[in-house]
Design a protein around this motif. Structure first.
Motif, PDB file in Angstrom:
ATOM      1  N   GLY A   1      57.145  56.144 -84.351  1.00  0.00           N
ATOM      2  CA  GLY A   1      57.933  56.575 -85.363  1.00  0.00           C
ATOM      3  C   GLY A   1      59.331  56.561 -85.121  1.00  0.00           C
ATOM      4  N   MET A   2      59.780  56.860 -83.837  1.00  0.00           N
ATOM      5  CA  MET A   2      61.079  56.720 -83.337  1.00  0.00           C
ATOM      6  C   MET A   2      61.619  55.154 -83.334  1.00  0.00           C
ATOM      7  N   LEU A   3      60.855  54.613 -82.764  1.00  0.00           N
ATOM      8  CA  LEU A   3      61.026  52.875 -82.653  1.00  0.00           C
ATOM      9  C   LEU A   3      61.550  52.369 -84.044  1.00  0.00           C
ATOM     10  N   ASN A   4      60.809  52.601 -85.170  1.00  0.00           N
ATOM     11  CA  ASN A   4      60.996  52.242 -86.558  1.00  0.00           C
ATOM     12  C   ASN A   4      62.085  52.677 -87.067  1.00  0.00           C
ATOM     13  N   SER A   5      62.458  54.196 -86.725  1.00  0.00           N
ATOM     14  CA  SER A   5      63.722  54.752 -87.463  1.00  0.00           C
ATOM     15  C   SER A   5      65.088  54.353 -86.649  1.00  0.00           C
ATOM     16  N   ILE A   6      64.983  53.990 -85.435  1.00  0.00           N
ATOM     17  CA  ILE A   6      66.159  53.540 -84.641  1.00  0.00           C
ATOM     18  C   ILE A   6      66.476  52.075 -84.548  1.00  0.00           C
ATOM     19  N   THR A   7      65.507  51.030 -84.644  1.00  0.00           N
ATOM     20  CA  THR A   7      65.545  49.763 -84.424  1.00  0.00           C
ATOM     21  C   THR A   7      66.136  48.834 -85.409  1.00  0.00           C
ATOM     22  N   ASP A   8      66.334  49.220 -86.817  1.00  0.00           N
ATOM     23  CA  ASP A   8      66.432  48.490 -87.733  1.00  0.00           C
ATOM     24  C   ASP A   8      68.245  48.026 -87.838  1.00  0.00           C
ATOM     25  N   LYS A   9      68.920  48.684 -86.889  1.00  0.00           N
ATOM     26  CA  LYS A   9      70.207  48.499 -86.659  1.00  0.00           C
ATOM     27  C   LYS A   9      70.353  47.426 -85.781  1.00  0.00           C
ATOM     28  N   TYR A  10      69.609  46.762 -85.268  1.00  0.00           N
ATOM     29  CA  TYR A  10      69.515  45.994 -83.859  1.00  0.00           C
ATOM     30  C   TYR A  10      68.781  44.621 -84.156  1.00  0.00           C
ATOM     31  N   ASP A  11      69.506  43.485 -83.674  1.00  0.00           N
ATOM     32  CA  ASP A  11      68.823  41.979 -83.810  1.00  0.00           C
ATOM     33  C   ASP A  11      67.853  41.926 -82.958  1.00  0.00           C
ATOM     34  N   LYS A  12      67.936  42.313 -81.606  1.00  0.00           N
ATOM     35  CA  LYS A  12      67.095  42.215 -80.374  1.00  0.00           C
ATOM     36  C   LYS A  12      66.912  43.619 -79.615  1.00  0.00           C
ATOM     37  N   VAL A  13      65.401  43.767 -79.581  1.00  0.00           N
ATOM     38  CA  VAL A  13      64.814  44.981 -79.132  1.00  0.00           C
ATOM     39  C   VAL A  13      64.261  44.987 -77.714  1.00  0.00           C
ATOM     40  N   THR A  14      64.396  45.178 -76.705  1.00  0.00           N
ATOM     41  CA  THR A  14      63.486  45.114 -75.609  1.00  0.00           C
ATOM     42  C   THR A  14      63.030  46.620 -75.373  1.00  0.00           C
ATOM     43  N   ILE A  15      61.657  46.526 -75.133  1.00  0.00           N
ATOM     44  CA  ILE A  15      61.082  48.009 -75.007  1.00  0.00           C
ATOM     45  C   ILE A  15      60.633  47.788 -73.461  1.00  0.00           C
ATOM     46  N   TYR A  16      60.944  48.734 -72.632  1.00  0.00           N
ATOM     47  CA  TYR A  16      60.334  48.988 -71.345  1.00  0.00           C
ATOM     48  C   TYR A  16      59.439  49.992 -71.281  1.00  0.00           C
ATOM     49  N   GLU A  17      58.133  49.834 -70.928  1.00  0.00           N
ATOM     50  CA  GLU A  17      57.157  50.768 -70.863  1.00  0.00           C
ATOM     51  C   GLU A  17      56.033  50.528 -69.857  1.00  0.00           C
ATOM     52  N   ASP A  18      55.589  51.585 -69.405  1.00  0.00           N
ATOM     53  CA  ASP A  18      54.501  51.320 -68.351  1.00  0.00           C
ATOM     54  C   ASP A  18      53.079  51.389 -69.051  1.00  0.00           C
ATOM     55  N   LYS A  19      53.059  51.984 -69.996  1.00  0.00           N
ATOM     56  CA  LYS A  19      51.485  52.108 -70.811  1.00  0.00           C
ATOM     57  C   LYS A  19      51.250  50.768 -71.335  1.00  0.00           C
ATOM     58  N   ARG A  20      50.316  49.848 -71.209  1.00  0.00           N
ATOM     59  CA  ARG A  20      49.872  48.568 -71.787  1.00  0.00           C
ATOM     60  C   ARG A  20      49.281  49.064 -73.188  1.00  0.00           C
ATOM     61  N   ASP A  21      48.688  50.156 -73.286  1.00  0.00           N
ATOM     62  CA  ASP A  21      48.114  50.638 -74.630  1.00  0.00           C
ATOM     63  C   ASP A  21      49.128  51.101 -75.627  1.00  0.00           C
ATOM     64  N   ASN A  22      50.091  51.702 -75.112  1.00  0.00           N
ATOM     65  CA  ASN A  22      51.261  51.875 -76.153  1.00  0.00           C
ATOM     66  C   ASN A  22      52.006  50.646 -76.488  1.00  0.00           C
ATOM     67  N   ILE A  23      52.199  49.728 -75.349  1.00  0.00           N
ATOM     68  CA  ILE A  23      52.740  48.278 -75.854  1.00  0.00           C
ATOM     69  C   ILE A  23      51.994  47.574 -76.855  1.00  0.00           C
ATOM     70  N   GLU A  24      50.708  47.599 -76.890  1.00  0.00           N
ATOM     71  CA  GLU A  24      49.697  47.007 -77.959  1.00  0.00           C
ATOM     72  C   GLU A  24      49.963  47.747 -79.136  1.00  0.00           C
ATOM     73  N   TYR A  25      49.809  49.045 -79.005  1.00  0.00           N
ATOM     74  CA  TYR A  25      50.079  49.938 -80.199  1.00  0.00           C
ATOM     75  C   TYR A  25      51.509  49.614 -81.095  1.00  0.00           C
ATOM     76  N   PHE A  26      52.484  49.477 -80.317  1.00  0.00           N
ATOM     77  CA  PHE A  26      53.930  49.171 -80.770  1.00  0.00           C
ATOM     78  C   PHE A  26      53.825  47.875 -81.309  1.00  0.00           C
ATOM     79  N   LYS A  27      53.345  46.806 -80.846  1.00  0.00           N
ATOM     80  CA  LYS A  27      53.331  45.402 -81.314  1.00  0.00           C
ATOM     81  C   LYS A  27      52.817  45.373 -82.780  1.00  0.00           C
ATOM     82  N   HIS A  28      51.784  46.185 -82.883  1.00  0.00           N
ATOM     83  CA  HIS A  28      51.169  46.268 -84.037  1.00  0.00           C
ATOM     84  C   HIS A  28      51.737  47.139 -85.198  1.00  0.00           C
ATOM     85  N   GLY A  29      52.754  48.064 -84.721  1.00  0.00           N
ATOM     86  CA  GLY A  29      53.135  48.982 -85.722  1.00  0.00           C
ATOM     87  C   GLY A  29      54.492  49.013 -85.895  1.00  0.00           C
TER      88      GLY A  29
END
Length: 174
Positions: free
Chosen positions: A130-158
């Motif tokens: 929810g935070m990612l989708n509210s923040i990232t519309d202002k940027y052309d390139k977004v890099t996410i650094y995260e330790d949980k593979r499950d979170n990364i997969e969840y973000f990729k699809h959301g």
């Protein structure tokens, strides 16, 4: 048209700082034996699990190990114009201890967002998405650094615009 900047969004626990030793010490104090982070995640009731995390952050923060490689990467990115945001599922009540670690290890960032104390038991991946989708519309390139593979997969699809995202899975080197 002005080109929009890039943003690096960084998780705190087990990404920017490794807390295995903190969790072990806190679980020993609270539960009577050492537990890994994945074992702590399974503790029920959730209030007991929260107690382990609270003790780890408040009493054993000196055991956190900074991810110096990632801190160096963030410094380079900041110096080249990227916006650095720390997005942590840590509750707001941990602000003092968290900021102390960031200052001590000279972590470069522009802003940090904590999870509201009232939302502590919302799944961290749902809150972060929810935070990612509210923040990232202002940027052309977004890099996410995260330790949980499950979170990364969840973000990729959301995430709203997956083409502009790059996901970096961070693991502790032992």
């Amino acid at each position: 048209m002005d080109r929009k900047k890039s943003i690096a969004i960084v998780d705190f626990d087990d990404t920017l700082f490794f807390g295995r030793r903190c969790i072990e010490a806190a679980s020993m104090e609270v539960m009577g034996h050492k537990l890994s982070r994945s074992q702590v995640r399974k503790i029920r009731p959730k209030e007991l699990r929260g107690r382990v995390y609270d003790v780890a952050i408040s009493k054993y923060s000196d055991l956190y190990i900074p991810n110096t490689e990632l801190i160096g990467t963030l410094l380079k990115r900041k110096n080249s114009g990227s916006y650095i945001l720390i997005l942590t599922a840590r509750p707001t009540k941990t602000r003092r201890e968290t900021m102390k670690l960031l200052r001590k290890h000279k972590v470069p960032f522009h802003k940090i967002i904590f999870r509201d104390n009232k939302l502590i038991y919302v799944k961290d991946e749902e809150w972060k998405l929810g935070m990612l989708n509210s923040i990232t519309d202002k940027y052309d390139k977004v890099t996410i650094y995260e330790d949980k593979r499950d979170n990364i997969e969840y973000f990729k699809h959301g995430v709203a615009d997956p083409k502009k995202f790059r996901f970096v899975e961070v693991k502790e080197k032992r």
